[in-house]
Design a protein around this motif. Structure first.
Motif, mmCIF file in Angstrom:
data_model
loop_
_atom_site.group_PDB
_atom_site.id
_atom_site.type_symbol
_atom_site.label_atom_id
_atom_site.label_comp_id
_atom_site.label_asym_id
_atom_site.label_seq_id
_atom_site.Cartn_x
_atom_site.Cartn_y
_atom_site.Cartn_z
ATOM 1 N N LEU A 29 1.492 11.864 3.785
ATOM 2 C CA LEU A 29 0.752 11.326 2.656
ATOM 3 C C LEU A 29 -0.519 12.148 2.557
ATOM 4 O O LEU A 29 -1.245 12.289 3.540
ATOM 5 C CB LEU A 29 0.444 9.854 2.940
ATOM 6 N N LEU A 40 -3.958 4.080 5.193
ATOM 7 C CA LEU A 40 -3.389 3.084 4.294
ATOM 8 C C LEU A 40 -2.248 2.365 5.005
ATOM 9 O O LEU A 40 -1.515 2.973 5.784
ATOM 10 C CB LEU A 40 -2.826 3.746 3.027
ATOM 11 N N ARG A 42 1.451 0.421 4.806
ATOM 12 C CA ARG A 42 2.659 0.667 4.008
ATOM 13 C C ARG A 42 2.604 -0.123 2.704
ATOM 14 O O ARG A 42 2.962 0.372 1.647
ATOM 15 C CB ARG A 42 3.908 0.302 4.794
ATOM 16 N N THR A 44 -0.026 -1.175 0.975
ATOM 17 C CA THR A 44 -0.991 -0.579 0.042
ATOM 18 C C THR A 44 -0.438 0.711 -0.536
ATOM 19 O O THR A 44 -0.550 0.965 -1.745
ATOM 20 C CB THR A 44 -2.340 -0.323 0.743
ATOM 21 N N THR A 45 0.192 1.522 0.299
ATOM 22 C CA THR A 45 0.794 2.770 -0.179
ATOM 23 C C THR A 45 1.879 2.475 -1.207
ATOM 24 O O THR A 45 1.959 3.118 -2.253
ATOM 25 C CB THR A 45 1.380 3.575 0.999
ATOM 26 N N ARG A 46 2.697 1.479 -0.914
ATOM 27 C CA ARG A 46 3.753 1.083 -1.855
ATOM 28 C C ARG A 46 3.135 0.607 -3.178
ATOM 29 O O ARG A 46 3.625 0.967 -4.250
ATOM 30 C CB ARG A 46 4.607 -0.014 -1.235
ATOM 31 N N ARG A 81 9.032 6.319 3.841
ATOM 32 C CA ARG A 81 7.638 5.907 3.937
ATOM 33 C C ARG A 81 7.331 4.645 3.137
ATOM 34 O O ARG A 81 6.494 3.854 3.542
ATOM 35 C CB ARG A 81 6.715 7.053 3.488
ATOM 36 N N LEU A 82 7.998 4.469 1.982
ATOM 37 C CA LEU A 82 7.739 3.268 1.184
ATOM 38 C C LEU A 82 8.770 2.181 1.444
ATOM 39 O O LEU A 82 8.572 1.043 1.044
ATOM 40 C CB LEU A 82 7.731 3.616 -0.311
ATOM 41 N N ILE A 125 -3.353 11.472 -5.045
ATOM 42 C CA ILE A 125 -2.540 11.180 -3.866
ATOM 43 C C ILE A 125 -1.116 11.631 -4.148
ATOM 44 O O ILE A 125 -0.659 11.596 -5.296
ATOM 45 C CB ILE A 125 -2.573 9.681 -3.490
ATOM 46 N N TYR A 127 2.540 13.458 -1.688
ATOM 47 C CA TYR A 127 3.191 13.668 -0.401
ATOM 48 C C TYR A 127 3.690 15.098 -0.327
ATOM 49 O O TYR A 127 4.036 15.709 -1.337
ATOM 50 C CB TYR A 127 4.345 12.682 -0.207
ATOM 51 N N MET A 142 -0.792 6.557 7.833
ATOM 52 C CA MET A 142 -0.117 5.385 7.268
ATOM 53 C C MET A 142 0.654 4.680 8.366
ATOM 54 O O MET A 142 1.272 5.331 9.194
ATOM 55 C CB MET A 142 0.839 5.859 6.174
#
Length: 143
Positions: A29, A40, A42, A44-46, A81-82, A125, A127, A142
């Protein structure tokens, strides 16, 4: 016959080893250098990639960049990751766009373009695989 089994076993070990090396194309990320957030969750990233969270914790606008649907790196990032499927993410974006409540992320064609756009867009942001990183962007950890 014993040598054949040994040869097959060695081939299997070599293939497994090369897969783990190829799997070392670690997806990271990454964000613009001025982003103050360094970690972050997971969830919040999602939320950021689903375009539900539109600002960083310090209030700066988030600009999300993604690779095209069907791109192997995009699929890996979304799944690994998500922990969602790419089509689920696309449905969320489509709903927001068609309902007028939001917008889809900015799409880039390849990782080199992803790096350039993140490096030059405040609040960005996205990847990247490790090999595409340079000092112009920062890695966001993350969990």
């Amino acid at each position: 016959m014993g040598w054949l089994k040994t040869a097959l076993l060695l081939c299997l070990i070599a293939l497994t080893g090369s897969r783990s090396v190829a799997g070392d194309q670690t997806l990271l990320l990454v964000a613009h250098a001025d982003v103050t957030t360094q970690h972050l969750t997971r969830d919040t990233t999602r939320a950021i990639f689903a375009m539900r969270q539109r600002t960083w914790p310090d209030g700066q606008a988030v600009r999300v960049f993604v690779l095209p649907n069907g791109h192997p790196v995009h699929e890996r990032f979304v799944k690994e990751r998500l922990t969602v499927y790419p089509h689920q993410l696309q449905l969320a974006w489509d709903r927001m766009v068609f309902s007028g409540t939001g917008q889809a992320p900015d799409r880039v064609r390849h990782q080199t373009e992803m790096l350039e756009r993140i490096a030059t867009t405040p609040g960005a942001i996205g990847y990247l695989e490790r090999e595409y990183l340079d000092e112009r962007v920062q890695v966001i950890s993350m969990d």
